[in-house]
Design a protein around this motif. Structure first.
Motif, PDB file in Angstrom:
ATOM      1  N   UNK A 190       0.859  -1.185   0.000  1.00 45.04           N
ATOM      2  CA  UNK A 190       0.000   0.000   0.000  1.00 45.04           C
ATOM      3  C   UNK A 190       0.892   1.231   0.000  1.00 45.04           C
ATOM      4  N   UNK A 191       0.645   2.123  -0.940  1.00 44.18           N
ATOM      5  CA  UNK A 191       1.443   3.337  -1.109  1.00 44.18           C
ATOM      6  C   UNK A 191       0.537   4.522  -0.833  1.00 44.18           C
ATOM      7  N   UNK A 192       0.831   5.282   0.211  1.00 43.47           N
ATOM      8  CA  UNK A 192      -0.049   6.357   0.651  1.00 43.47           C
ATOM      9  C   UNK A 192       0.615   7.715   0.437  1.00 43.47           C
ATOM     10  N   UNK A 193      -0.134   8.631  -0.193  1.00 36.73           N
ATOM     11  CA  UNK A 193       0.333  10.016  -0.340  1.00 36.73           C
ATOM     12  C   UNK A 193       1.781  10.043  -0.801  1.00 36.73           C
ATOM     13  N   UNK A 194       2.069   9.329  -1.862  1.00 35.33           N
ATOM     14  CA  UNK A 194       3.440   9.137  -2.322  1.00 35.33           C
ATOM     15  C   UNK A 194       3.506   9.352  -3.828  1.00 35.33           C
ATOM     16  N   UNK A 195       4.620   8.961  -4.422  1.00 37.52           N
ATOM     17  CA  UNK A 195       4.815   9.192  -5.846  1.00 37.52           C
ATOM     18  C   UNK A 195       5.923   8.286  -6.374  1.00 37.52           C
ATOM     19  N   UNK A 196       5.890   8.075  -7.678  1.00 41.81           N
ATOM     20  CA  UNK A 196       6.998   7.363  -8.325  1.00 41.81           C
ATOM     21  C   UNK A 196       8.141   8.312  -8.649  1.00 41.81           C
ATOM     22  N   UNK A 228      -3.539  13.656  -5.982  1.00 41.60           N
ATOM     23  CA  UNK A 228      -4.094  12.384  -6.459  1.00 41.60           C
ATOM     24  C   UNK A 228      -3.560  11.918  -7.800  1.00 41.60           C
ATOM     25  N   UNK A 229      -3.186  12.834  -8.673  1.00 39.88           N
ATOM     26  CA  UNK A 229      -2.650  12.427  -9.981  1.00 39.88           C
ATOM     27  C   UNK A 229      -1.399  11.570  -9.831  1.00 39.88           C
ATOM     28  N   UNK A 230      -0.597  11.819  -8.805  1.00 42.54           N
ATOM     29  CA  UNK A 230       0.607  11.014  -8.589  1.00 42.54           C
ATOM     30  C   UNK A 230       0.254   9.577  -8.221  1.00 42.54           C
ATOM     31  N   UNK A 231      -0.766   9.426  -7.392  1.00 40.11           N
ATOM     32  CA  UNK A 231      -1.194   8.078  -6.999  1.00 40.11           C
ATOM     33  C   UNK A 231      -1.928   7.388  -8.143  1.00 40.11           C
TER      34      UNK A 231
END
Length: 376
Positions: A113-119, A208-211
């Protein structure tokens, strides 16, 4: 604490499946205070601190550090705890660590689970500039503006702001170096573990676009957006985060939702979920996890028998709206109208004639509606 290991806190039964929880830059494992104890009911949770954060030793990281270096420290911690394979959830930089683990060490990660993060966390130069500023001036000014970066207006968590102010500047700057060098956009499609992306709808740091980019690129991944949450969603909206993580990582809540749909029908559960608010989220999770995930799944009684017991209890307490719902459920569980009538007749003896009279009226209406629906 072993000086060669990440500072950490373990909660939950030793025999439960392990779940590692990663923090964001500038915070400590206190970020998970409102979520980890609940997750520890069904998991062995391991919260870890970034070097130099939350009072942890800053010596485990230095200038030019990478997210891969942090991931190696997480694996060393798991090894020391005897954990070969684990579920993982991380916020912001902690989420980046999870992505790195899923790409480079997929055999160690069972679910992510990846929360409030980015690639990729924006341009590298701004992180290098922040690192240089922190090394030169310390963290006081950044900590003073933490609320604006982390939360929606009017909300704060003083403990986390204090942790930000008290973090070791050198270790913080090294984490900025890691964020500057991080870019996994081209490798997201390699992630093969079940993946959930959680976005704070009001998050300016990782919007949200990052997620959505992560969820779109990782095969089979899903996306949850949390209204009213900014960058530190587990601290600001813990009930919504808890519900999302429980559903993703399984356990009683995930199983309970499936059973609830089978017994009460998809339409009813969909309405309940659509009507869920931050105020009711914890209650809805309780229903799925306890009533449906533990009681209704107990094989001691069949679903037919459980329907009979439930009908009797609802008649006795006069819960007529719930009675109508469970008359439909009883039919779905295989009871005939005659068997439902026999149950209600028995309640006349043990619950009283007036209670049974009202129950017969409710059941007759529901059965008539079902007959009309089938006939139409």
């Amino acid at each position: 604490m072993n000086g060669t290991l990440l500072d950490h806190r373990v909660e939950g039964p030793a025999s439960a499946p392990p779940l590692l929880l990663g923090p964001s830059l500038g915070t400590s494992y206190a970020l998970w205070d409102a979520v980890a104890p609940e997750l520890a009911v069904t998991h062995r949770t391991v919260r870890w601190n970034l070097p130099g954060h939350g009072g942890a030793d800053p010596g485990l990281i230095g200038p030019g550090a990478t997210v891969g270096d942090l991931a190696d420290l997480v694996l060393a911690l798991a090894d020391a705890l005897g954990v070969e394979r684990f579920a993982y959830a991380g916020v912001s930089l902690g989420g980046a660590v999870g992505l790195h683990l899923a790409v480079h060490h997929p055999h160690r990660v069972s679910s992510l689970a990846v929360l409030c993060s980015s690639a990729r966390f924006g341009g590298a130069e701004r992180w290098r500039e922040r690192a240089a500023t922190v090394r030169r001036e310390g963290l006081a000014e950044l900590a003073a503006n933490a609320d604006a970066r982390w939360f929606t207006p009017g909300f704060t968590v003083p403990r986390l702001v204090r942790d930000h102010r008290d973090a070791d500047p050198g270790a913080y700057a090294a984490c900025c170096d890691a964020l500057a060098a991080f870019d996994l956009r081209e490798r997201l499609a390699e992630i093969s573990v079940p993946t959930l992306a959680v976005a704070g709808r009001d998050d300016p740091a990782t919007p949200p676009a990052h997620l959505r980019e992560i969820a779109d690129a990782v095969p089979g991944a899903s996306l949850v957006e949390i209204p009213g949450a900014s960058h530190l969603a587990p601290a600001q909206c813990p009930e919504a985060v808890l519900t999302a993580l429980r559903a993703h990582f399984g356990g009683h809540a995930g199983r309970g939702t499936a059973v609830r749909r089978e017994v009460l029908g998809d339409a009813h559960v969909a309405r309940a979920q659509a009507g869920q608010t931050p105020f009711t989220a914890r209650f809805q999770d309780f229903i799925s996890r306890y009533a449906w995930g533990e009681i209704w799944t107990d094989p001691t009684l069949s679903r037919r028998e459980r329907s009979m017991v439930t009908l009797t209890a609802l008649v006795a307490r006069g819960h007529h709206d719930e009675l109508a719902l469970h008359v439909r459920a009883a039919r779905r569980n295989g009871l005939t109208p005659e068997e439902i009538g026999a149950v209600l007749l028995q309640t006349a003896v043990y619950c009283g004639v007036p209670a049974a009279n009202a129950a017969f009226a409710v059941a007759q209406r529901v059965l008539a509606e079902e007959d009309a629906s089938e006939g139409g």
